[in-house]
Design a protein around this motif. Structure first.
Motif, PDB file in Angstrom:
ATOM      1  N   ASP A   1       6.014  -7.630 -10.201  1.00  0.00           N
ATOM      2  CA  ASP A   1       6.297  -7.783 -11.631  1.00  0.00           C
ATOM      3  C   ASP A   1       6.016  -6.450 -12.331  1.00  0.00           C
ATOM      4  OD1 ASP A   1       3.518  -7.763 -12.912  1.00  0.00           O
ATOM      5  OD2 ASP A   1       3.297  -9.293 -11.344  1.00  0.00           O
ATOM      6  N   SER A   2       6.495  -6.321 -13.568  1.00  0.00           N
ATOM      7  CA  SER A   2       6.527  -4.988 -14.177  1.00  0.00           C
ATOM      8  C   SER A   2       5.138  -4.388 -14.386  1.00  0.00           C
ATOM      9  CB  SER A   2       7.291  -5.034 -15.496  1.00  0.00           C
ATOM     10  OG  SER A   2       6.716  -6.013 -16.345  1.00  0.00           O
ATOM     11  N   ALA A   3       4.139  -5.213 -14.742  1.00  0.00           N
ATOM     12  CA  ALA A   3       2.798  -4.666 -14.974  1.00  0.00           C
ATOM     13  C   ALA A   3       2.211  -4.135 -13.667  1.00  0.00           C
ATOM     14  CB  ALA A   3       1.878  -5.749 -15.553  1.00  0.00           C
TER      15      ALA A   3
ATOM     16  N   LEU B   1       5.646  10.902   2.181  1.00  0.00           N
ATOM     17  CA  LEU B   1       5.561   9.465   1.960  1.00  0.00           C
ATOM     18  C   LEU B   1       6.963   8.983   1.597  1.00  0.00           C
ATOM     19  CD1 LEU B   1       3.068   7.639   2.048  1.00  0.00           C
ATOM     20  CD2 LEU B   1       2.897   7.839  -0.424  1.00  0.00           C
ATOM     21  N   LEU B   2       7.513   8.100   2.429  1.00  0.00           N
ATOM     22  CA  LEU B   2       8.886   7.644   2.220  1.00  0.00           C
ATOM     23  C   LEU B   2       8.850   6.196   1.738  1.00  0.00           C
ATOM     24  CD1 LEU B   2      11.593   9.019   2.672  1.00  0.00           C
ATOM     25  CD2 LEU B   2      11.606   8.139   5.003  1.00  0.00           C
ATOM     26  N   CYS B   3       9.287   5.961   0.490  1.00  0.00           N
ATOM     27  CA  CYS B   3       9.127   4.635  -0.094  1.00  0.00           C
ATOM     28  C   CYS B   3      10.489   4.035  -0.405  1.00  0.00           C
ATOM     29  CB  CYS B   3       8.320   4.703  -1.389  1.00  0.00           C
ATOM     30  SG  CYS B   3       6.874   5.750  -1.264  1.00  0.00           S
ATOM     31  N   ASP B   4      10.712   2.816   0.094  1.00  0.00           N
ATOM     32  CA  ASP B   4      11.988   2.137  -0.136  1.00  0.00           C
ATOM     33  C   ASP B   4      11.754   1.008  -1.124  1.00  0.00           C
ATOM     34  OD1 ASP B   4      14.588   1.315   0.083  1.00  0.00           O
ATOM     35  OD2 ASP B   4      14.258   0.185   1.946  1.00  0.00           O
ATOM     36  N   GLU B   5      12.174   1.215  -2.350  1.00  0.00           N
ATOM     37  CA  GLU B   5      12.015   0.188  -3.395  1.00  0.00           C
ATOM     38  C   GLU B   5      10.599  -0.415  -3.399  1.00  0.00           C
ATOM     39  OE1 GLU B   5      14.235  -0.678  -5.654  1.00  0.00           O
ATOM     40  OE2 GLU B   5      16.239  -0.391  -4.817  1.00  0.00           O
ATOM     41  N   PRO B   6       9.589   0.419  -3.516  1.00  0.00           N
ATOM     42  CA  PRO B   6       8.229  -0.119  -3.343  1.00  0.00           C
ATOM     43  C   PRO B   6       7.831  -1.101  -4.445  1.00  0.00           C
ATOM     44  CG  PRO B   6       8.129   2.123  -4.133  1.00  0.00           C
ATOM     45  CD  PRO B   6       9.566   1.853  -3.844  1.00  0.00           C
ATOM     46  N   THR B   7       8.530  -1.071  -5.567  1.00  0.00           N
ATOM     47  CA  THR B   7       8.150  -1.966  -6.665  1.00  0.00           C
ATOM     48  C   THR B   7       9.151  -3.096  -6.808  1.00  0.00           C
ATOM     49  OG1 THR B   7       9.328  -0.526  -8.204  1.00  0.00           O
ATOM     50  CG2 THR B   7       6.964  -0.150  -7.946  1.00  0.00           C
ATOM     51  N   GLY B   8      10.097  -3.178  -5.861  1.00  0.00           N
ATOM     52  CA  GLY B   8      11.167  -4.169  -5.976  1.00  0.00           C
ATOM     53  C   GLY B   8      10.666  -5.608  -5.992  1.00  0.00           C
TER      54      GLY B   8
ATOM     55  N   ALA C   1       3.934  -3.302 -11.000  1.00  0.00           N
ATOM     56  CA  ALA C   1       4.759  -2.167 -10.607  1.00  0.00           C
ATOM     57  C   ALA C   1       4.251  -0.905 -11.285  1.00  0.00           C
ATOM     58  CB  ALA C   1       6.215  -2.421 -10.970  1.00  0.00           C
ATOM     59  N   GLU C   2       3.911  -1.056 -12.564  1.00  0.00           N
ATOM     60  CA  GLU C   2       3.414   0.087 -13.340  1.00  0.00           C
ATOM     61  C   GLU C   2       2.167   0.694 -12.672  1.00  0.00           C
ATOM     62  OE1 GLU C   2       4.227   2.646 -16.335  1.00  0.00           O
ATOM     63  OE2 GLU C   2       5.366   0.855 -15.768  1.00  0.00           O
ATOM     64  N   SER C   3       1.244  -0.187 -12.264  1.00  0.00           N
ATOM     65  CA  SER C   3      -0.005   0.327 -11.686  1.00  0.00           C
ATOM     66  C   SER C   3       0.251   0.980 -10.333  1.00  0.00           C
ATOM     67  CB  SER C   3      -1.052  -0.791 -11.578  1.00  0.00           C
ATOM     68  OG  SER C   3      -0.758  -1.618 -10.474  1.00  0.00           O
ATOM     69  N   VAL C   4       1.194   0.401  -9.567  1.00  0.00           N
ATOM     70  CA  VAL C   4       1.516   1.009  -8.268  1.00  0.00           C
ATOM     71  C   VAL C   4       2.150   2.378  -8.487  1.00  0.00           C
ATOM     72  CG1 VAL C   4       3.020   0.810  -6.248  1.00  0.00           C
ATOM     73  CG2 VAL C   4       1.674  -1.156  -6.989  1.00  0.00           C
ATOM     74  N   LEU C   5       3.025   2.454  -9.505  1.00  0.00           N
ATOM     75  CA  LEU C   5       3.671   3.751  -9.798  1.00  0.00           C
ATOM     76  C   LEU C   5       2.639   4.773 -10.258  1.00  0.00           C
ATOM     77  CD1 LEU C   5       6.947   2.462 -11.459  1.00  0.00           C
ATOM     78  CD2 LEU C   5       6.717   3.670  -9.278  1.00  0.00           C
ATOM     79  N   ASP C   6       1.632   4.281 -11.040  1.00  0.00           N
ATOM     80  CA  ASP C   6       0.555   5.176 -11.454  1.00  0.00           C
ATOM     81  C   ASP C   6      -0.149   5.749 -10.225  1.00  0.00           C
ATOM     82  OD1 ASP C   6       1.078   4.877 -14.088  1.00  0.00           O
ATOM     83  OD2 ASP C   6      -0.501   3.372 -14.464  1.00  0.00           O
TER      84      ASP C   6
ATOM     85  N   SER D   1      -2.798 -12.394   3.080  1.00  0.00           N
ATOM     86  CA  SER D   1      -2.297 -13.653   2.524  1.00  0.00           C
ATOM     87  C   SER D   1      -3.113 -14.099   1.306  1.00  0.00           C
ATOM     88  CB  SER D   1      -2.322 -14.726   3.616  1.00  0.00           C
ATOM     89  OG  SER D   1      -3.575 -14.755   4.251  1.00  0.00           O
ATOM     90  N   ARG D   2      -4.280 -13.501   1.116  1.00  0.00           N
ATOM     91  CA  ARG D   2      -5.101 -13.869  -0.053  1.00  0.00           C
ATOM     92  C   ARG D   2      -5.097 -12.776  -1.104  1.00  0.00           C
ATOM     93  NH1 ARG D   2      -9.897 -17.684   1.507  1.00  0.00           N
ATOM     94  NH2 ARG D   2      -8.700 -19.015   2.911  1.00  0.00           N
ATOM     95  N   MET D   3      -4.149 -11.839  -0.990  1.00  0.00           N
ATOM     96  CA  MET D   3      -4.107 -10.731  -1.928  1.00  0.00           C
ATOM     97  C   MET D   3      -2.939 -10.892  -2.884  1.00  0.00           C
ATOM     98  SD  MET D   3      -4.785  -7.483   0.469  1.00  0.00           S
ATOM     99  CE  MET D   3      -6.404  -6.782   0.610  1.00  0.00           C
ATOM    100  N   SER D   4      -3.053 -10.228  -4.027  1.00  0.00           N
ATOM    101  CA  SER D   4      -1.928 -10.204  -4.964  1.00  0.00           C
ATOM    102  C   SER D   4      -0.901  -9.209  -4.444  1.00  0.00           C
ATOM    103  CB  SER D   4      -2.426  -9.777  -6.340  1.00  0.00           C
ATOM    104  OG  SER D   4      -2.815  -8.429  -6.296  1.00  0.00           O
ATOM    105  N   GLY D   5       0.316  -9.292  -4.985  1.00  0.00           N
ATOM    106  CA  GLY D   5       1.383  -8.401  -4.558  1.00  0.00           C
ATOM    107  C   GLY D   5       0.996  -6.940  -4.709  1.00  0.00           C
TER     108      GLY D   5
END
Lengths: 236, 363
Positions: A180-182, A170-177, A184-189, A147-151
């Motif tokens: 926000d885009s920045a 690893l099965l991912c369902d819309e993990p960046t849905g 999301a970018e880091s998660v995709l990295d 609850s104290r973490m960023s998305g």
């Protein structure tokens, strides 16, 4: 799809899923799909196209109406629910769009949940959870509450949880849905990094840009599966 | 749970309160009255040797007659005519036979009571309060009390009496003397008999015959046991009522736990889905929720036990009772709570275990 069957993590042959009803809905028409070890497969398609059906089938959450599914060399078709649950827990790591973390438990405990239903010693579970958190770059946030973490951090914890069980897939369902885009970018990295270390990833998305991250992309439209592109040449 | 313990505890407290009042004396007491409600019988007085006849029965410790003198009797500490009329009726006078004192278990504050040797003398025994009222601090000086201008020597002051506490508020004089001066008892005399433990019933059966072998119907002997049997049936009815009340409280509590757990299950559908996708079997999920509701019940039982105990202490304080609680109620309550939680959790756990892992992906 020239590699040997030994190397395939997922091998779907003529798999179809029809939902009962009047009229019956053919959510997934018979399709063949082989996912090899080290693949980063992205699945795209508009909503209602059958993406989720495919995810449920690969994730052993649902049984196909016809066809055969071989996961890690095991034909999971004839197995009972108990065995399927055990395989699901051991071989598949899930990453959800809504993270699905327990908000009042620190990151470490959330990650340790991955191995809760196995007969492994607490010390080992602790070690694997620490390692997994380290692997997603959150070694310093081990005791933090979701609850104290960023998305982005939350999704990294969720990914660490999926990895802690040392799955084949690893099965991912819309993990960046929900990011926000920045972020999301880091998660995709992070996904790319993990893939570079040899982890097989299946990522479902409706976003073409996200889909371009994979080395293979399949498109589902009206329950029909077509392979769009295959970009080999990744470091492996 | 609190209600359960409180209700049970207050019931036991009240019961034991009544019991303690009843038990000690009532099981060894017989009261003999003249039969007055039968118009075909002539009223018969107790025979002169009534006390001796009854004392001779097996199981009798002591027996004594007593009756009250008429309300118009004047009592005064001053000799006539100074002991004015204003004292009329304010102090009652009792006529008692010597056995009365041991039969009623009196304790003496000063002086002594009269025995058979003094049964025909003009002596008197007064209660503590009466002694103060008459201004007699001490009986050493053999103060006199005048009853209808007849002088009596006060030989003793009473502190307490286990039975027939009227003697504490009266001036008591020997029955023989009372009969000589004031005649036949009116209202009729009664006899109080102290028996050995367990002998009351037998003594009561034998007494009318012993007093009037020719016509036993003249006398009616009652034991407190009869009153006690009535009280027992009343109190067991009351106990059942309270128990039903306690059980209703428990059922309400169980429904509460079941509802809470069910809501928790519905709120945590996605968590359950997650756990299922991480390899949890339905029985793992069921066991988790069953344990949660059991723990909830056990904690509720613990909290309820302490709250209930405090309630009992509070009520007892307010009513100046002795708080009584069966230890088993206290020991069992947390376990009953846990068992109740387990029971209440059955259905919600079943619901939880049926949730499919796919649920984790929805919303």
């Amino acid at each position: 799809m020239s590699s040997s069957a030994d190397d395939a993590v997922v091998q779907l042959t003529g798999v179809a899923r029809t939902y009962e009803g009047f009229p019956p809905v053919e959510a997934l028409k018979p399709c063949d799909l082989t996912i090899e070890r080290g693949d980063f497969l992205t699945v795209v398609g508009p909503s209602g196209s059958g993406k989720s059906t495919l995810l449920n089938l690969i994730g052993l959450l649902d049984r196909p109406t016809s066809g055969s599914y071989v996961l890690d060399g095991v034909d999971v078709g004839p197995l009972d629910e108990r065995q399927r649950t055990a395989i699901r827990g051991h071989r598949i790591g899930f990453v959800f769009q809504t993270f699905q973390l327990l908000p009042h438990r620190p990151a470490l405990e959330n990650v340790m949940m991955a191995t809760l239903y196995r007969a492994s010693a607490r010390g080992d579970r602790l070690a694997s959870a620490r390692e997994a958190l380290h692997g997603v770059g959150l070694a310093h946030r081990i005791g933090a509450l979701p609850s104290r973490m960023s998305g982005g951090e939350r999704q990294r914890v969720a990914i660490a949880r999926a990895l802690a069980g040392n799955p084949s897939l690893l099965l991912c369902d819309e993990p960046t849905g929900n990011l926000d885009s920045a972020t999301a970018e880091s998660v995709l990295d992070l996904f790319s990094q993990l893939n570079a270390h040899g982890i097989t990833i299946v990522l479902i998305t409706h976003d073409g840009e996200v889909a371009a991250r994979g080395n293979r992309t399949v498109d589902i439209r009206d329950g029909r599966l077509t392979e769009l592109s295959r970009r080999d040449g990744r470091a492996s | 749970m609190a209600a359960f313990v409180a209700v049970l505890g207050i019931t036991t407290t009240a019961n034991s309160q009544i019991d303690s009042r009843f038990d000690a004396l009532s099981s060894t007491q017989v009261i003999v009255e003249q039969q007055t409600d039968d118009p075909f019988l002539d009223a018969a007085d107790f025979p002169d040797d009534a006390e001796a006849r009854i004392t001779g029965l097996a199981g009798v410790r002591a027996a004594g007659l007593h009756w009250a003198l008429g309300a118009n009797t004047r009592v005064s500490a001053q000799p006539p005519p100074a002991g004015g009329r204003d004292a009329v009726g304010t102090i009652s006078v009792m006529a008692v036979s010597p056995g009365f004192w041991s039969a009623t278990g009196v304790s003496v504050k000063a002086g002594r009571t009269f025995d058979a040797a003094l049964a025909d003398d003009r002596v008197a025994v007064v209660g503590e309060g009466i002694a103060d009222q008459l201004g007699m601090a001490d009986v050493g000086g053999q103060p006199a009390v005048f009853i209808d201008d007849v002088p009596f020597t006060v030989i003793g002051v009473l502190r307490s009496a286990d039975r027939v506490p009227d003697s504490l508020l009266s001036v008591s004089i020997p029955a023989n003397v009372a009969a000589r001066y004031w005649g036949r008892p009116d209202p009729p005399a009664r006899m109080i008999i102290a028996t050995d433990v367990g002998a009351a019933r037998t003594v009561a059966d034998q007494t009318p015959v012993a007093l009037s072998a020719a016509d036993p119907d003249h006398f009616k002997a009652t034991t407190a046991v009869e009153a006690r049997a009535l009280r027992d049936s009343v109190s067991s009815d009351l106990g059942v009522l309270f128990l039903v009340l306690a059980i209703i409280c428990l059922v309400i509590g169980a429904v509460g736990i079941a509802n809470t757990t069910l809501v928790a299950v519905l709120e945590r559908v996605s968590e359950i889905g997650l756990r299922r996708s991480l390899g949890a079997l339905p029985r793992h999920i069921g066991a988790q929720f069953l344990m949660e509701s059991t723990a909830l019940g056990a904690i509720g039982g613990l909290v309820g036990t302490s709250v209930g105990t405090w309630c009992i202490v509070g009520v007892s304080l307010a009513k100046s009772w002795t708080a009584t609680l069966t230890p088993w109620t206290v020991v069992a309550a947390p376990f009953i709570g846990a068992g109740l939680g387990l029971l209440a959790g059955l259905y919600p756990s079943l619901r939880a275990s049926r949730i499919e892992p796919i649920e984790a992906f929805r919303r």
